[in-house]
Motif scaffolding. Structure first.
Motif, PDB file in Angstrom:
ATOM      1  N   LYS A 157       0.851  -1.181   0.000  1.00 36.58           N
ATOM      2  CA  LYS A 157       0.000   0.000   0.000  1.00 36.58           C
ATOM      3  C   LYS A 157       0.893   1.239   0.000  1.00 36.58           C
ATOM      4  O   LYS A 157       1.900   1.304   0.714  1.00 36.58           O
ATOM      5  N   ARG A 158       0.484   2.200  -0.815  1.00 33.67           N
ATOM      6  CA  ARG A 158       1.278   3.413  -0.948  1.00 33.67           C
ATOM      7  C   ARG A 158       0.696   4.479  -0.020  1.00 33.67           C
ATOM      8  O   ARG A 158      -0.387   5.007  -0.259  1.00 33.67           O
ATOM      9  N   VAL A 159       1.407   4.776   1.041  1.00 35.64           N
ATOM     10  CA  VAL A 159       0.979   5.788   1.996  1.00 35.64           C
ATOM     11  C   VAL A 159       1.851   7.030   1.823  1.00 35.64           C
ATOM     12  O   VAL A 159       2.965   6.967   1.287  1.00 35.64           O
ATOM     13  N   PHE A 160       1.325   8.154   2.277  1.00 35.84           N
ATOM     14  CA  PHE A 160       2.087   9.393   2.211  1.00 35.84           C
ATOM     15  C   PHE A 160       3.102   9.391   3.337  1.00 35.84           C
ATOM     16  O   PHE A 160       2.746   9.400   4.517  1.00 35.84           O
ATOM     17  N   GLY A 161       4.390   9.353   2.980  1.00 36.92           N
ATOM     18  CA  GLY A 161       5.429   9.250   3.985  1.00 36.92           C
ATOM     19  C   GLY A 161       6.166  10.539   4.245  1.00 36.92           C
ATOM     20  O   GLY A 161       7.078  10.553   5.084  1.00 36.92           O
ATOM     21  N   GLY A 162       5.799  11.630   3.566  1.00 35.03           N
ATOM     22  CA  GLY A 162       6.490  12.891   3.788  1.00 35.03           C
ATOM     23  C   GLY A 162       5.771  13.753   4.800  1.00 35.03           C
ATOM     24  O   GLY A 162       4.868  13.310   5.518  1.00 35.03           O
ATOM     25  N   ASP A 163       6.174  15.006   4.859  1.00 38.38           N
ATOM     26  CA  ASP A 163       5.540  15.985   5.732  1.00 38.38           C
ATOM     27  C   ASP A 163       4.507  16.740   4.906  1.00 38.38           C
ATOM     28  O   ASP A 163       4.854  17.343   3.881  1.00 38.38           O
ATOM     29  N   PRO A 164       3.244  16.740   5.311  1.00 39.39           N
ATOM     30  CA  PRO A 164       2.232  17.475   4.528  1.00 39.39           C
ATOM     31  C   PRO A 164       2.568  18.947   4.373  1.00 39.39           C
ATOM     32  O   PRO A 164       2.243  19.551   3.336  1.00 39.39           O
TER      33      PRO A 164
END
Length: 320
Positions: free
Chosen positions: A109-116
């Motif tokens: 699963k591709r999750v957002f791993g950066g800082d919004p």
């Protein structure tokens, strides 16, 4: 004359079942002919008896009253214990699906791993001014950043102008759940430029975080057609707006591009891998991360993790 007189006088010859030729035959062959005739008559009688027996048996069969068949016992139908389950769950439990073993195969699963907050700044650098990443005043606990209405191209004869709008939302300060980009093609002449700007934003964001967009997703944006896709757990949607609801001309294009990131709770913090309180501290620390640990490389060359409290002990061993 003697024969005629005898016949007229009432003297009757004895009756016989033998044919006349045999009965009147005289001489040495008469007994043989009589025996042959008797065998022939016996065969005829046996045939007649067999025919009569068959007729009698048939009559008995037809005259026999029909035998009443016993009715089978009523079948008891038990309630289905899986009646309230979904079809896929039922097929998985009962192994009815041919690929039941692979039905729930593991998938990335591709999750957002950066800082919004960094993503908000990156979109601003692309020419779509964004606000800072901040708490949502209307939804408790959620964070968001939104753009100003980015005007694309010149105004049309009626003053209408195409524009873009971007909205990012997350359920915590460090989480991004949804990214929404809306295209307003109020000026049909500049709508293609607005679509190209939207694609540039998507491509730049995708390249930044390593998200290759499916060709069907890009094609739906090019054509302004609806689509609902899922890739690596991400839900990608293009939702055109109905011109009848917005009172727009048929040439005006409006649609939303929505990216929904999955929520995955399988990423454990490093503190969970620290030794438990009931574990005895070994002579040498095991190679596992500890909260607040610092990386040490003793003379032996083995890389171990040690907590700040162990600095003196490690330094003492190194001095020895």
């Amino acid at each position: 004359m003697a024969k005629d007189a005898a016949s007229r006088g009432g003297a009757q010859p004895g009756k016989s079942i033998l044919p006349a030729l045999v009965r009147e035959a005289q001489g040495p062959g008469a007994p043989v002919l009589a025996a042959m005739n008797r065998r022939r008559l016996t065969v005829r009688v046996l045939i007649l008896l067999a025919i009569a027996s068959g007729i009698l048996a048939s009559a008995l069969v037809f005259l026999r009253p029909p035998v009443e068949q016993a009715s089978p016992p009523a079948e008891v139908v038990l309630p289905d214990p899986f009646a309230n389950l979904a079809p896929t769950a039922r097929a998985h439990l009962l192994n009815e699906a041919p690929d039941a073993g692979l039905e729930r195969a593991a998938a990335f699963k591709r999750v957002f791993g950066g800082d919004p907050a960094d993503l908000c700044e990156a979109i601003s650098a692309l020419g779509v001014p964004m606000s800072e990443w901040r708490l949502d005043p209307f939804v408790a606990g959620f964070w968001y950043c939104v753009s100003d209405l980015a005007i694309i191209g010149r105004a049309g004869p009626d003053g209408a102008r195409s524009s873009l709008f971007v909205n990012l939302r997350g359920q915590s300060e460090g989480t991004l759940n949804t990214a929404r980009i809306k295209l307003n093609g109020d000026n049909p002449q500049t709508a293609p430029a607005a679509r190209a700007a939207l694609l540039r934003v998507l491509e730049a964001v995708g390249a930044r975080y390593g998200w290759p967009w499916p060709p069907a997703f890009r094609a739906a944006i090019d054509r302004g057609q609806p689509v609902d896709l899922e890739q690596f757990g991400m839900r990608l949607r293009v939702l055109p707006e109905d011109p009848g609801l917005t009172d727009d001309d048929a040439a005006v294009i409006r649609f939303n591009v929505i990216l929904d990131f999955p929520v995955v709770d399988l990423v454990a913090p490093a503190e969970l891998f620290a030794p438990f309180s009931w574990e005895a501290a070994p002579a040498r620390r095991r190679n596992r991360p500890v909260g607040g640990a610092t990386l040490r490389a003793p003379p032996s060359g083995d890389i171990i993790f040690s907590s700040p409290d162990d600095d003196d002990e490690v330094s003492g061993r190194e001095g020895e």
